[in-house]
Design an enzyme around this catalytic site. Structure first.
Site, short mmCIF file in Angstrom:
data_model
loop_
_atom_site.label_atom_id
_atom_site.label_comp_id
_atom_site.label_asym_id
_atom_site.label_seq_id
_atom_site.Cartn_x
_atom_site.Cartn_y
_atom_site.Cartn_z
N CYS A 115 10.88 2.57 45.25
CA CYS A 115 10.08 1.60 44.53
C CYS A 115 9.52 0.57 45.51
CB CYS A 115 10.93 0.91 43.46
SG CYS A 115 10.10 -0.49 42.70
N CYS A 152 10.37 3.90 38.65
CA CYS A 152 11.49 3.28 39.34
C CYS A 152 12.62 3.22 38.33
CB CYS A 152 11.09 1.87 39.77
SG CYS A 152 12.52 0.84 40.15
N ASP A 180 -21.24 6.88 20.79
CA ASP A 180 -20.90 7.97 21.69
C ASP A 180 -19.68 8.73 21.16
OD1 ASP A 180 -21.14 9.57 23.83
OD2 ASP A 180 -20.36 8.15 25.31
N TYR A 183 -25.05 8.08 9.48
CA TYR A 183 -26.40 7.70 9.91
C TYR A 183 -27.52 8.52 9.27
CZ TYR A 183 -25.85 11.49 13.38
OH TYR A 183 -25.63 12.68 13.99
N CYS A 190 11.35 -3.03 44.58
CA CYS A 190 12.78 -3.30 44.72
C CYS A 190 13.48 -2.32 45.66
CB CYS A 190 13.46 -3.28 43.35
SG CYS A 190 13.61 -1.62 42.67
N TYR A 240 0.84 -1.20 0.00
CA TYR A 240 0.00 0.00 0.00
C TYR A 240 0.88 1.25 0.00
CZ TYR A 240 -3.33 3.52 1.51
OH TYR A 240 -4.09 4.66 1.60
N LYS A 262 -26.48 3.87 19.05
CA LYS A 262 -26.19 5.28 19.32
C LYS A 262 -24.72 5.36 19.72
CE LYS A 262 -28.12 9.35 21.54
NZ LYS A 262 -26.92 9.97 22.00
N CYS A 313 14.99 -4.11 38.90
CA CYS A 313 13.70 -4.20 39.59
C CYS A 313 12.93 -5.42 39.08
CB CYS A 313 12.91 -2.92 39.34
SG CYS A 313 11.27 -2.96 40.05
N LYS A 341 -31.72 5.06 25.97
CA LYS A 341 -30.40 5.12 26.60
C LYS A 341 -30.19 3.94 27.53
CE LYS A 341 -28.50 9.08 26.91
NZ LYS A 341 -27.58 9.97 26.29
N GLU A 373 -30.82 1.53 15.35
CA GLU A 373 -29.37 1.66 15.11
C GLU A 373 -28.66 1.89 16.43
OE1 GLU A 373 -28.65 5.18 12.77
OE2 GLU A 373 -30.21 4.53 11.41
#
Ligand code: IVH
Length: 672
Positions: A410, A428, A118, A228, A413, A37, A116, A433, A316, A114
C-alpha cells in the site's frame, strides 16, 4: 371478500400506485414515503397472488418479469426508425433552415428544438391505452422485442392516463431510453466491486441493459425514457409536433421539459447555446439538439431520404475531448482500501475547466489502453466528475515512455495488498491504513450518512495525522482543546463542529448503517436493513439466511453485512457509538412504547387475517419492537396464521413454534 369488492380494491390500488409512480418517476415530486408505497404494492401483490385470474398486463406488479428470456424476437417496424442528418456548426444549421424555407415556399412555420439524448431509441406500441409491445431500433427496419424489459422502466406507463384528445385506438410512442449519470456511476462502481468490466459510457450501459435477458437485472438498473415522437399507424395524429409532445406528457410519459417552440432559426440557435452551457448540470448525457419542423403536414410534404427526414436535423455539440501527455501515474487508496491508479496530466483546458487528472480505474484498464507513463493520450469529459482516458496516441511515442507497475505494498501505509481471483480491484488489507481511515471519515460525515458539516478533507487529514481519531467512533470523544490545537481552527469553528458532531447523534438508523460503510450497502439498502431490523443490535445478530430472506437483499449483501458484524473490532465500534449516545435504534413513528412481550421477538405472518392486512399486522408488531420475517425457522417465536395458511403453518407445527391467530395477536397487544 366478495368478488366485485375485491375487483374494486384491486383496481383502486392499481390506480393509486400508477398515480404515485408518475409523481415519483415522471414529475419527480413524490407524495408518499417509500414505506407507504411499498405497503400499497405489497397489498396489491398479496391480492393478486391469491387471485391470479385477476392479474392484468397493465398492473403495476407486472413490471418485473419472472424468468429470464431466452433471446429476443425480431420484429419489423411499421414505419422505419430513421436516423438524423447531423450539423456540426451554425452555418450548417442555417443551411438546413434555408432548405426548409425553400421547401415551404413562402409559408410560415415554426421549429421545435429538443435535447438530443445520448441513449438508445425505443418504439412502444399501445392498444386501447395499454402497452403491448416494446421494440429496440435495431437497424432501423427490424428491431428486437424487448417488451419485458421495457415494462421495468418506471417512467413508461403500462396504461396511459386517459385524456380527451386521443390519438386513436392504437398508437406508437418513440423515445430515447437512457441511464441517469448517477445510476451510471453507481452501476460501474458495483460492477468493479463484482470484478466485472466497467461500461464505457451511459449509452453503452443503457443499450447493454435493455438487451439483458434477465428483466430483474434491467429493473435494478433504473432506466428512464424521454418520449419524442408519436405515431398512429403510419401517420402523425396531431397537427403539430408540439401538440404531440404535450399530449404524451398529459398521457403520463416523461417528456423532456427543456424544449422550445421557435419561430425562427435564431431562436433555435439561442436554445442550442443556452443548453450547451447547462450541459454539465443535466442528470443525463446529451450530444446535441434535435431541430424539427413543427407542422406535421409540412413534415409529410418535406418527406424523407432513405436515411433521414428532411424536416429535422441534429445539431451536434463539439466532442469534449482533448489530447495531452501523461506525466505520471499515481495510486490513490480509498475508504474500502481499493487502489485506484490516477493519471497526472499536463494540464489542458477542456469544456469549461482545466483538467490535470484522469482516473484509470484499475490495473486492467491500463493494460487495456496499453498506456505507458509519458504517453500522449486522448481524454474525454463525459459528464462524470473526473475525465477519462480514451486512448493512447501511439504515433507520438518517442521510446522514452515507461511502463507502470502496480505497487506491491500500500503506497500509504505499506500494508499488504490483495487482489482476489477474478476481481479487477486490488485492495490494501491493513486495518490500520490512514488512507482508508480518512476515506471512512469523509464517508461517515457525508450528507446521506451522518451529515457532519464542516468535517472536510483538510480537517480529516489533520485529525488522522495527529492521531486524534483512529476510527469513526473517536469523533464523538473529541474535545474543544483537541480541535483548537489544529491549524486554522479558531474556537468558534471548533465549537460549531462539536455542535455538528453532537447533532449527528440523532440521525436515523438508516443513516448510521450507511455511514458505517459496509461493502455493497448503499443508502437505499441501508434503509431497507434499518426498517427491517429496527436496531443496530438486531442487525448485528442477523444470520446470512435471515438477511438473504429479505425482499431486495441478495446473497452478496447478506454475506457482506454478516461478515462486517462478525469482526470483533467492528462490533466494539458499534458498542462505543451506542455508549457515546449515537442513536442505534429506529425512531418509532408512534408513541407506542417498546413492549416487553414483543421486543426482540420474531414473528412470521401467513394466510389472510380477517381484520388486518399483512402490512397493518407488520406495523403493529414492529411499532412494539417485534420483528417480522418471511420464513419460519427455529428462531421464530410466533407464527400468526390466518385463512388459507400454507406451508409456513406446516413448518411451524413441525418445529413446535407457537401458532396464534389474529385475535391472539390482538390480545398480546392489548395485554388482555
Ligand atoms: S427524433 C425521424 N428526437 O437520435 C426522427 N431523436 O441520431 C427520429 N435521439 O435514432 C429521431 N434524442 O435515437 C429524436 N429528442 C430526440 C432525440 C432523438 C435522441 C436519437 C434517436 C435517433 C438518433 C438519431
Amino acid at each position: 371478500m366478495k368478488r366485485p369488492a375485491l375487483k374494486k380494491e384491486i383496481e383502486s390500488l392499481r390506480d393509486e400506485i400508477r398515480g404515485h409512480d408518475e409523481r415519483y418517476y415522471v414529475q419527480d415530486n413524490p407524495e408518499i414515503t417509500d414505506v407507504e408505497y411499498d405497503a400499497l404494492l405489497a397489498r396489491l401483490k398479496e391480492l393478486e397472488e391469491k387471485h391470479p385470474e385477476l392479474i392484468t398486463a397493465d398492473s403495476p406488479t407486472q413490471r418485473v418479469a419472472g424468468r429470464p428470456a431466452e433471446g429476443f424476437t425480431e420484429v419489423v417496424h411499421r414505419r422505419p426508425m430513421l436516423s438524423l442528418d447531423n450539423s456540426y456548426n451554425l452555418e450548417e444549421l442555417r443551411a438546413f433552415d434555408e432548405r426548409c424555407r425553400k421547401l415551404a415556399d413562402g409559408r410560415q412555420f415554426d421549429y421545435v428544438a429538443e435535447l438530443k439524448i445520448d441513449g438508445l431509441s425505443l418504439s412502444l406500441h399501445y392498444k386501447d391505452g395499454i402497452l403491448v409491445r416494446g421494440l429496440t431500433r435495431g437497424d432501423g427496419r427490424t428491431g428486437e422485442d424487448v417488451t419485458q424489459n421495457v415494462r421495468t422502466i418506471r417512467s413508461i406507463p403500462l396504461r396511459i392516463r386517459s385524456n380527451k384528445k386521443s390519438p386513436g385506438k392504437e398508437f406508437e410512442v418513440r423515445g430515447e431510453a437512457y441511464i441517469p449519470r448517477s445510476v451510471f456511476e453507481q452501476t460501474n462502481a458495483e460492477r468493479e466491486q463484482e470484478g466485472e468490466a466497467r461500461f464505457a459510457n451511459p449509452r453503452n450501459a443503457a443499450s447493454g441493459t435493455i438487451r439483458q435477458l434477465d428483466a430483474r437485472k434491467v429493473a435494478a438498473r433504473k432506466l428512464d425514457m424521454f418520449a419524442y415522437d408519436l405515431l398512429a399507424g403510419d401517420r402523425k395524429p396531431f397537427a403539430t409536433h408540439w401538440a404531440a409532445l404535450d399530449w404524451m406528457q398529459a398521457a403520463g410519459f416523461h417528456v423532456n421539459p427543456d424544449r422550445a417552440l421557435c419561430p425562427s432559426i435564431d431562436e433555435v440557435i439561442e436554445f442550442c447555446n443556452r443548453m450547451e452551457s447547462r450541459r454539465d448540470d443535466l442528470g443525463y448525457e446529451i450530444d446535441g439538439v434535435v431541430v424539427k419542423v413543427n407542422s406535421t403536414s409540412l413534415q409529410d410534404e418535406f418527406g424523407t431520404t432513405s436515411k433521414a427526414p428532411r424536416w429535422a436535423i441534429a445539431y451536434k455539440y463539439p466532442a469534449r475531448q482533448a489530447t495531452t501527455q501523461v506525466l505520471d501515474i499515481q495510486v490513490q487508496v480509498g475508504r474500502t482500501g481499493a487502489l485506484t491508479p490516477v493519471a497526472h496530466l499536463e494540464p489542458v483546458f477542456l469544456a469549461g475547466s482545466t483538467v490535470a487528472r484522469a482516473t484509470l480505474h484499475n490495473e486492467d484498464e491500463i493494460k487495456r489502453l496499453g498506456l505507458l507513463i509519458g504517453d500522449w493520450v486522448q481524454i474525454e469529459k463525459s459528464g462524470e466528475v473526473i475525465p477519462k482516458v480514451l486512448k493512447v496516441v501511439e504515433s507520438r511515442r518517442t521510446g522514452n515512455e515507461k511502463p507502470f507497475r502496480m505497487p506491491k505494498k500500500c503506497p500509504v501505509c505499506g500494508g499488504a495488498i490483495s487482489r482476489p481471483e477474478g476481481e479487477v480491484v486490488s485492495r490494501c488489507v491493513s486495518a490500520h491504513c490512514q488512507a482508508q481511515l480518512k476515506g471512512a471519515l469523509i464517508h461517515f460525515s457525508s450528507r446521506r450518512a451522518m451529515r457532519i458539516e464542516g468535517l472536510g478533507y483538510s480537517l480529516v487529514d489533520q485529525l488522522v495525522e495527529k492521531k486524534l481519531v483512529r476510527d469513526v467512533g473517536d469523533l464523538y470523544a473529541l474535545s474543544l482543546d483537541d480541535l483548537t490545537s489544529l491549524e486554522r481552527m479558531a474556537k468558534k469553528s471548533a465549537t460549531n463542529l462539536l455542535g455538528q458532531i453532537e447533532a449527528s447523534k440523532t440521525r436515523d438508523l438508516a443513516n448510521l448503517v450507511y455511514a458505517l460503510g459496509l461493502r455493497h450497502v448503499g443508502d437505499r439498502t441501508a434503509g431497507i436493513l434499518a426498517r427491517h431490523f429496527g436496531s443496530l443490535e438486531a442487525l448485528g445478530k442477523a444470520t446470512v439466511e435471515e438477511l438473504d430472506d429479505i425482499h431486495e437483499i441478495g446473497l452478496t449483501v447478506a454475506e457482506s453485512v454478516h461478515d462486517w458484524f462478525a469482526d470483533e473490532g467492528n462490533a466494539e465500534l458499534c458498542e462505543r457509538l451506542r455508549a457515546a449516545g449515537v442513536r442505534t435504534e429506529m425512531e418509532r413513528q408512534t408513541s407506542n412504547e417498546v413492549d416487553a412481550k414483543f421486543a426482540g421477538q420474531q414473528f412470521v405472518l401467513t394466510g389472510t387475517l380477517p381484520g388486518l392486512t399483512r402490512d397493518e399486522a407488520r406495523a403493529l408488531i414492529e411499532a412494539r419492537g417485534g420483528r417480522v420475517t418471511s420464513s419460519v425457522s427455529k428462531k421464530t417465536d410466533y407464527v400468526v396464521a390466518g385463512e388459507e395458511a400454507g406451508s409456513k403453518l406446516d413448518k411451524a407445527q413441525e418445529l413446535g413454534v407457537t401458532v396464534i391467530d389474529e385475535a391472539a395477536l390482538r390480545a398480546l397487544i392489548t395485554g388482555a
